[in-house]
Write a protein that holds these residues in place. Structure first.
Motif, mmCIF file in Angstrom:
data_model
loop_
_atom_site.group_PDB
_atom_site.id
_atom_site.type_symbol
_atom_site.label_atom_id
_atom_site.label_comp_id
_atom_site.label_asym_id
_atom_site.label_seq_id
_atom_site.Cartn_x
_atom_site.Cartn_y
_atom_site.Cartn_z
ATOM 1 N N ALA A 129 0.834 -1.208 0.000
ATOM 2 C CA ALA A 129 0.000 0.000 0.000
ATOM 3 C C ALA A 129 0.871 1.261 0.000
ATOM 4 N N LEU A 130 1.985 1.222 0.761
ATOM 5 C CA LEU A 130 2.875 2.389 0.802
ATOM 6 C C LEU A 130 3.596 2.568 -0.537
ATOM 7 N N ALA A 131 4.066 1.447 -1.100
ATOM 8 C CA ALA A 131 4.819 1.534 -2.357
ATOM 9 C C ALA A 131 3.981 2.184 -3.443
ATOM 10 N N MET A 132 2.672 1.866 -3.462
ATOM 11 C CA MET A 132 1.840 2.444 -4.526
ATOM 12 C C MET A 132 0.849 3.477 -4.007
ATOM 13 N N ASN A 133 1.046 3.929 -2.798
ATOM 14 C CA ASN A 133 0.172 4.946 -2.198
ATOM 15 C C ASN A 133 -1.310 4.604 -2.419
ATOM 16 N N ALA A 134 -1.690 3.442 -1.916
ATOM 17 C CA ALA A 134 -3.056 2.946 -2.108
ATOM 18 C C ALA A 134 -4.054 3.853 -1.393
ATOM 19 N N GLY A 135 -5.257 3.878 -1.934
ATOM 20 C CA GLY A 135 -6.274 4.700 -1.287
ATOM 21 C C GLY A 135 -7.618 4.569 -1.952
ATOM 22 N N VAL A 136 -8.561 5.303 -1.415
ATOM 23 C CA VAL A 136 -9.900 5.363 -2.009
ATOM 24 C C VAL A 136 -10.424 6.786 -1.884
ATOM 25 N N LYS A 137 -11.148 7.217 -2.887
ATOM 26 C CA LYS A 137 -11.859 8.495 -2.855
ATOM 27 C C LYS A 137 -11.002 9.652 -2.336
ATOM 28 N N GLY A 138 -9.868 9.833 -2.929
ATOM 29 C CA GLY A 138 -9.028 10.981 -2.568
ATOM 30 C C GLY A 138 -8.261 10.841 -1.264
ATOM 31 N N LYS A 139 -8.453 9.736 -0.530
ATOM 32 C CA LYS A 139 -7.660 9.511 0.694
ATOM 33 C C LYS A 139 -6.633 8.441 0.386
ATOM 34 N N ASN A 140 -5.385 8.720 0.717
ATOM 35 C CA ASN A 140 -4.323 7.758 0.418
ATOM 36 C C ASN A 140 -3.499 7.490 1.654
ATOM 37 N N ILE A 141 -2.886 6.325 1.701
ATOM 38 C CA ILE A 141 -2.129 5.944 2.902
ATOM 39 C C ILE A 141 -0.995 6.934 3.176
ATOM 40 N N GLY A 142 -0.437 7.512 2.108
ATOM 41 C CA GLY A 142 0.663 8.470 2.273
ATOM 42 C C GLY A 142 0.270 9.646 3.171
ATOM 43 N N ASP A 143 -1.017 10.007 3.168
ATOM 44 C CA ASP A 143 -1.475 11.146 3.997
ATOM 45 C C ASP A 143 -1.269 10.866 5.492
ATOM 46 N N LEU A 144 -1.218 9.604 5.881
ATOM 47 C CA LEU A 144 -1.142 9.250 7.311
ATOM 48 C C LEU A 144 0.290 9.065 7.805
ATOM 49 N N VAL A 145 1.228 9.063 6.854
ATOM 50 C CA VAL A 145 2.604 8.677 7.203
ATOM 51 C C VAL A 145 3.328 9.751 8.001
ATOM 52 N N GLU A 146 4.006 9.332 9.074
ATOM 53 C CA GLU A 146 4.951 10.230 9.760
ATOM 54 C C GLU A 146 6.358 9.927 9.266
ATOM 55 N N ASP A 147 6.694 8.640 9.252
ATOM 56 C CA ASP A 147 7.966 8.251 8.639
ATOM 57 C C ASP A 147 7.878 6.795 8.183
ATOM 58 N N VAL A 148 8.820 6.406 7.340
ATOM 59 C CA VAL A 148 8.864 5.029 6.829
ATOM 60 C C VAL A 148 10.300 4.520 6.959
ATOM 61 N N THR A 149 10.444 3.311 7.476
ATOM 62 C CA THR A 149 11.771 2.702 7.588
ATOM 63 C C THR A 149 11.949 1.692 6.454
ATOM 64 N N VAL A 150 13.060 1.823 5.761
ATOM 65 C CA VAL A 150 13.295 0.997 4.575
ATOM 66 C C VAL A 150 14.673 0.350 4.659
ATOM 67 N N MET A 151 14.864 -0.681 3.833
ATOM 68 C CA MET A 151 16.201 -1.242 3.643
ATOM 69 C C MET A 151 16.547 -1.006 2.172
ATOM 70 N N ASP A 152 17.732 -0.483 1.901
ATOM 71 C CA ASP A 152 18.098 -0.347 0.490
ATOM 72 C C ASP A 152 18.713 -1.672 0.021
ATOM 73 N N TYR A 153 19.010 -1.748 -1.264
ATOM 74 C CA TYR A 153 19.449 -3.030 -1.802
ATOM 75 C C TYR A 153 20.891 -3.386 -1.409
ATOM 76 N N PHE A 154 21.524 -2.497 -0.605
ATOM 77 C CA PHE A 154 22.826 -2.835 -0.010
ATOM 78 C C PHE A 154 22.650 -3.334 1.425
ATOM 79 N N GLY A 155 21.390 -3.403 1.895
ATOM 80 C CA GLY A 155 21.132 -3.907 3.242
ATOM 81 C C GLY A 155 21.165 -2.830 4.318
ATOM 82 N N ARG A 156 21.258 -1.557 3.896
ATOM 83 C CA ARG A 156 21.305 -0.470 4.890
ATOM 84 C C ARG A 156 19.896 -0.030 5.250
ATOM 85 N N ILE A 157 19.668 0.092 6.565
ATOM 86 C CA ILE A 157 18.337 0.499 7.026
ATOM 87 C C ILE A 157 18.339 2.003 7.265
ATOM 88 N N LYS A 158 17.294 2.690 6.777
ATOM 89 C CA LYS A 158 17.173 4.104 7.112
ATOM 90 C C LYS A 158 15.712 4.486 7.286
#
Ligand code: EPU
Length: 292
Positions: A129-158
């Motif tokens: 849902a985050l990757a594609m900012n899923a939503g309905v009727k003008g509301k999207n999950i991105g609107d609720l985000v404070e932060d997102v923790t990810v791993m890059d393809y080198f294994g580093r977490i940020k």
């Protein structure tokens, strides 16, 4: 080559991917991997890099059309318990990527917290849902985000703050990472009001969308200011069938898998739909679904 033996998680070879999609279509993955934890995921990333194996991440498989020939590479699914945890704070929740949206919404509701009700009927995971900012009727999950923790393809977490993430219509800058977790803003609310809101979202979905056969939900993005479903409907394409793939008679932006449809049938039907809409309205429909 037995590189996969060093992983703690589950590894299957020649795994049929149709089992992991809501469409129930598609070929096999050469490697199908469900890492055990973050360390295991990091190890997997170093191994696929070492052996030059292409890697893709699948969530709930509710937005992916997998071609009949399958994937000559590795498919990663964050399904082990480590990737499904949630922790609640006063006005927010931190949720890991493999959690299903429905489970998340209900666990938030149970605590008298609100904001995520619109996600209830989306058959996806938090990561997808985050990757594609899923939503309905003008509301999207991105609107609720404070932060997102990810791993890059080198294994580093940020951890990326909201202001450093781009959320667009059914896309986000997060899709270049492996999403691990997100912190979502919540507000306190009466449990009964939350329940009613959830019910309204579910009723709307049930009344407008087609659940009679397997599908991927909406196939095309809505062109600006219009609805792809409306345009396809006006072209008289409801019920149009190629092989066992069929344009829904209830919602024209849904393609149904009537019975063991082939991905090639779906792709031909999508081409037909795009051509008819282009000829009649001069509009290019863009797929909302991902084609692997
Ligand atoms: N319409 C028709 N014929 C149809 C389908 C729709 O005339 O066959 C008309 C409806 O009557 C309505 C308008 O088109 O006036 C919009 O239809 P609907 O309310 O069903 O919403 P939508 O724009 O087709 C979008 C999202 C859905 C989401 C709904 C509800 C996209 C591509 N689709 O659909 O998302 O569930 O709004 O908010 O953004 C999905 O992402 O897979 C998905 C289904």
């Amino acid at each position: 080559m037995n590189w996969q033996r060093s992983l703690k998680g589950k590894v299957s070879l020649e795994e049929p991917l149709r089992k992991y999609t809501t469409f129930k279509i598609g070929g096999r993955a050469k490697f199908f991997i469900e890492p055990y934890n973050y360390e295991d995921l990091r190890l997997l990333l170093s191994l696929v890099k070492k052996y030059s194996i292409p890697l893709r991440v699948i969530g709930a498989g509710s937005n992916i059309l997998i071609r009949d020939q399958g994937i000559n590479g590795a498919v990663l699914r964050l399904s082990s318990p480590c990737f499904r945890k949630t922790s609640f704070h006063k006005n927010s929740v931190t949720v890991r990527a493999g959690k299903f949206l429905k489970e998340l919404v209900l666990s938030i509701q149970k605590r008298g917290l609100s904001n995520t009700e619109f996600l209830i009927g989306i058959p996806g995971t938090v990561g997808g849902a985050l990757a594609m900012n899923a939503g309905v009727k003008g509301k999207n999950i991105g609107d609720l985000v404070e932060d997102v923790t990810v791993m890059d393809y080198f294994g580093r977490i940020k951890t990326l703050k909201k202001e450093n993430i781009n959320f667009g219509y059914r896309k986000s800058s997060l899709s270049k990472f492996i999403i691990l977790s997100a912190k979502l803003k919540l507000v306190k609310r009466n449990k009964r009001d939350i329940e009613e809101k959830i019910k309204r979202y579910l009723d709307y979905r049930r009344s407008s969308q087609d659940y009679s056969f397997a599908s991927l939900g909406c196939v095309f993005k809505n062109p600006s200011g219009d609805s792809a479903g409306r345009l396809i409907d006006l072209c008289g394409l409801k019920g149009r069938r190629i092989g066992n793939a069929c344009v829904s008679k209830k919602h024209a932006n849904f393609i149904l898998n009537l019975k063991k449809a082939k991905a090639s049938d779906v792709l031909r039907l999508m081409r037909l739909v795009r051509k008819k809409v282009k000829d009649r309205f001069k509009i290019n429909l863009e797929p909302e679904i991902k084609i692997w």
